[in-house]
Design a protein around this motif. Structure first.
Motif, mmCIF file in Angstrom:
data_model
loop_
_atom_site.group_PDB
_atom_site.id
_atom_site.type_symbol
_atom_site.label_atom_id
_atom_site.label_comp_id
_atom_site.label_asym_id
_atom_site.label_seq_id
_atom_site.Cartn_x
_atom_site.Cartn_y
_atom_site.Cartn_z
ATOM 1 N N THR A 54 0.827 -1.206 0.000
ATOM 2 C CA THR A 54 0.000 0.000 0.000
ATOM 3 C C THR A 54 0.858 1.252 0.000
ATOM 4 N N LEU A 55 1.958 1.201 0.743
ATOM 5 C CA LEU A 55 2.835 2.373 0.831
ATOM 6 C C LEU A 55 3.401 2.731 -0.535
ATOM 7 N N HIS A 56 3.856 1.730 -1.273
ATOM 8 C CA HIS A 56 4.473 1.994 -2.569
ATOM 9 C C HIS A 56 3.474 1.974 -3.717
ATOM 10 N N ASN A 57 2.193 1.709 -3.381
ATOM 11 C CA ASN A 57 1.148 1.689 -4.394
ATOM 12 C C ASN A 57 1.484 0.709 -5.515
ATOM 13 N N ASP A 58 1.872 -0.497 -5.115
ATOM 14 C CA ASP A 58 2.353 -1.508 -6.047
ATOM 15 C C ASP A 58 1.680 -2.830 -5.691
ATOM 16 N N GLY A 59 1.089 -3.476 -6.687
ATOM 17 C CA GLY A 59 0.367 -4.703 -6.409
ATOM 18 C C GLY A 59 1.226 -5.927 -6.174
ATOM 19 N N SER A 60 2.526 -5.833 -6.458
ATOM 20 C CA SER A 60 3.373 -7.016 -6.378
ATOM 21 C C SER A 60 3.413 -7.603 -4.972
ATOM 22 N N GLY A 61 3.420 -6.724 -3.961
ATOM 23 C CA GLY A 61 3.458 -7.209 -2.593
ATOM 24 C C GLY A 61 2.251 -8.049 -2.257
ATOM 25 N N GLN A 62 1.081 -7.636 -2.733
ATOM 26 C CA GLN A 62 -0.127 -8.396 -2.434
ATOM 27 C C GLN A 62 -0.147 -9.712 -3.188
ATOM 28 N N VAL A 63 0.412 -9.723 -4.403
ATOM 29 C CA VAL A 63 0.491 -10.987 -5.145
ATOM 30 C C VAL A 63 1.441 -11.945 -4.428
ATOM 31 N N PHE A 64 2.499 -11.395 -3.841
ATOM 32 C CA PHE A 64 3.429 -12.241 -3.093
ATOM 33 C C PHE A 64 2.739 -12.883 -1.909
ATOM 34 N N VAL A 65 1.807 -12.148 -1.286
ATOM 35 C CA VAL A 65 1.055 -12.723 -0.166
ATOM 36 C C VAL A 65 0.255 -13.937 -0.619
ATOM 37 N N LEU B 52 -5.931 -1.353 5.082
ATOM 38 C CA LEU B 52 -4.873 -1.072 4.111
ATOM 39 C C LEU B 52 -5.358 -1.103 2.662
ATOM 40 N N ASN B 53 -6.675 -1.106 2.440
ATOM 41 C CA ASN B 53 -7.239 -1.104 1.089
ATOM 42 C C ASN B 53 -6.909 -2.358 0.302
ATOM 43 N N ALA B 54 -6.709 -3.488 0.980
ATOM 44 C CA ALA B 54 -6.487 -4.754 0.278
ATOM 45 C C ALA B 54 -7.733 -5.607 0.453
ATOM 46 N N GLN B 55 -8.817 -5.184 -0.199
ATOM 47 C CA GLN B 55 -10.114 -5.810 0.069
ATOM 48 C C GLN B 55 -10.150 -7.268 -0.360
ATOM 49 N N PHE B 56 -9.662 -7.534 -1.567
ATOM 50 C CA PHE B 56 -9.730 -8.901 -2.074
ATOM 51 C C PHE B 56 -8.881 -9.833 -1.201
ATOM 52 N N LEU B 57 -7.729 -9.349 -0.788
ATOM 53 C CA LEU B 57 -6.844 -10.170 0.039
ATOM 54 C C LEU B 57 -7.484 -10.476 1.382
ATOM 55 N N ALA B 58 -8.257 -9.533 1.918
ATOM 56 C CA ALA B 58 -8.935 -9.791 3.190
ATOM 57 C C ALA B 58 -9.908 -10.953 3.052
ATOM 58 N N VAL B 59 -10.674 -10.953 1.952
ATOM 59 C CA VAL B 59 -11.635 -12.033 1.736
ATOM 60 C C VAL B 59 -10.910 -13.362 1.560
ATOM 61 N N VAL B 60 -9.843 -13.353 0.755
ATOM 62 C CA VAL B 60 -9.091 -14.587 0.516
ATOM 63 C C VAL B 60 -8.469 -15.087 1.811
ATOM 64 N N HIS B 61 -8.002 -14.147 2.626
ATOM 65 C CA HIS B 61 -7.370 -14.526 3.898
ATOM 66 C C HIS B 61 -8.356 -15.247 4.796
ATOM 67 N N ILE B 62 -9.577 -14.708 4.896
ATOM 68 C CA ILE B 62 -10.576 -15.364 5.748
ATOM 69 C C ILE B 62 -10.943 -16.721 5.166
ATOM 70 N N ALA B 63 -11.120 -16.783 3.822
ATOM 71 C CA ALA B 63 -11.546 -18.047 3.216
ATOM 72 C C ALA B 63 -10.478 -19.113 3.378
ATOM 73 N N VAL B 64 -9.212 -18.743 3.132
ATOM 74 C CA VAL B 64 -8.148 -19.748 3.151
ATOM 75 C C VAL B 64 -7.752 -20.097 4.572
ATOM 76 N N TYR B 65 -7.481 -19.091 5.392
ATOM 77 C CA TYR B 65 -6.962 -19.382 6.729
ATOM 78 C C TYR B 65 -8.081 -19.803 7.677
ATOM 79 N N ALA B 66 -9.043 -18.929 7.904
ATOM 80 C CA ALA B 66 -10.084 -19.259 8.876
ATOM 81 C C ALA B 66 -10.974 -20.374 8.354
ATOM 82 N N GLY B 67 -11.148 -20.450 7.035
ATOM 83 C CA GLY B 67 -12.056 -21.434 6.493
ATOM 84 C C GLY B 67 -11.442 -22.792 6.256
ATOM 85 N N ALA B 68 -10.234 -22.824 5.699
ATOM 86 C CA ALA B 68 -9.662 -24.107 5.285
ATOM 87 C C ALA B 68 -8.608 -24.616 6.257
ATOM 88 N N ILE B 69 -7.595 -23.808 6.512
ATOM 89 C CA ILE B 69 -6.453 -24.305 7.279
ATOM 90 C C ILE B 69 -6.844 -24.589 8.720
#
Lengths: 103, 170
Positions: A54-65, B52-69
């Motif tokens: 989010t800080l760098h406004n770059d999607g690569s970090g989230q893809v890495f997650v 942090l404005n990572a909406q899709f990741l939040a949903v995936v996190h709940i589905a994968v971690y809380a739901g599956a693992i």
């Protein structure tokens, strides 16, 4: 939505969660709890990756997650299969009993 | 409210809850309680992803971690019939040593990170980056090869888990 939060706060939060996980790995003897503490450490790192993304406004970090999540899922599946097989043979998942690989 | 913005309040409450639940995971005696506290920790972390404005990741996190693992963990714990009575405990001295080592690590890391530059996230914050469209663009353009490798990894884990978990290997 982000107002008044600096990256340092996320650095501190991730550090604290990571160290709680590390203490759990060192202080517990139940192998399943150790696995869960490893998950906790992975999640601390994931949180920091998203914060910097989010800080760098770059999607690569989230893809890495995503990749970290996939690897964690694979690790848990294989690890729990190994644990259940060990429990079937040894009747325990205590790390002190599992210390010798002879049985 | 007391000089803090609403986001700072949300951040503070979520952080406090996440740290408390993480501590409960480590210190609760019953493994089933540990799993449930870990699920609550994951929900708090998903809340952080939303901040942090990572909406899709939040949903995936709940589905994968809380739901599956976590369901997998609960299944294994209940199959093994673990509870408070069967829980092995380390000696007090090794618990103290673990606490001291963790405390020293915390001291070093906080000391190192304390001096870093205070960059506000708001001046860079952009609400579009966490959406499926943008993440899909990055995933399938820049990270296509790792994506394929992950599929092979998951297949290998699937086969491995079935092979290991089988009753008898002939």
């Amino acid at each position: 939505m982000i107002n008044g939060i600096s990256i340092n706060m996320y650095l501190m939060l991730s550090t604290v969660i990571f160290i709680i996980g590390a203490i759990g790995v060192m202080a517990r003897r139940n192998t399943i709890i150790i696995f869960m503490c490893i998950e906790l450490m992975l999640n601390a790192v994931n949180l920091l990756l998203v914060a910097f993304s989010t800080l760098h406004n770059d999607g690569s970090g989230q893809v890495f997650v995503f990749f970290v999540m996939a690897v964690a899922a694979a690790e848990v599946a294989v690890g729990l299969a190994i644990l259940s097989m060990i429990y079937r043979n040894v009747k325990s998942i205590d790390t002190d009993i599992l210390g010798n690989l002879k049985n | 409210m007391l000089g803090y913005t609403i986001t700072q309040w949300v951040f503070g409450i979520l952080s406090f809850l996440a740290i408390m639940f993480a501590l409960m995971v480590v210190f609760s005696r019953n493994p089933v309680n540990s799993v449930l506290y870990l699920v609550l920790t994951f929900f708090c972390i998903a809340g952080h992803y939303l901040v942090l404005n990572a909406q899709f990741l939040a949903v995936v996190h709940i589905a994968v971690y809380a739901g599956a693992i976590m369901v997998l963990f609960l299944f294994v714990i209940m199959l093994m019939n673990l509870n408070q009575d069967t829980e092995p405990q380390k000696t007090t001295i090794s618990k103290i040593i673990a606490g001291v080592i963790g405390g020293m690590l915390l001291l070093v890391l906080v000391g190192v990170l304390k001096g870093t530059e205070q960059i506000q996230l708001s001046q860079y914050g952009h609400s579009e980056i966490g959406l499926v469209k943008n993440l899909g663009n990055v995933l399938f353009k820049e990270f296509l090869f790792p994506f394929e490798i992950v599929s092979v990894l998951l297949l290998a884990a699937l086969v491995g888990a079935i092979m290991i978990g089988k009753k008898e290997i002939k």
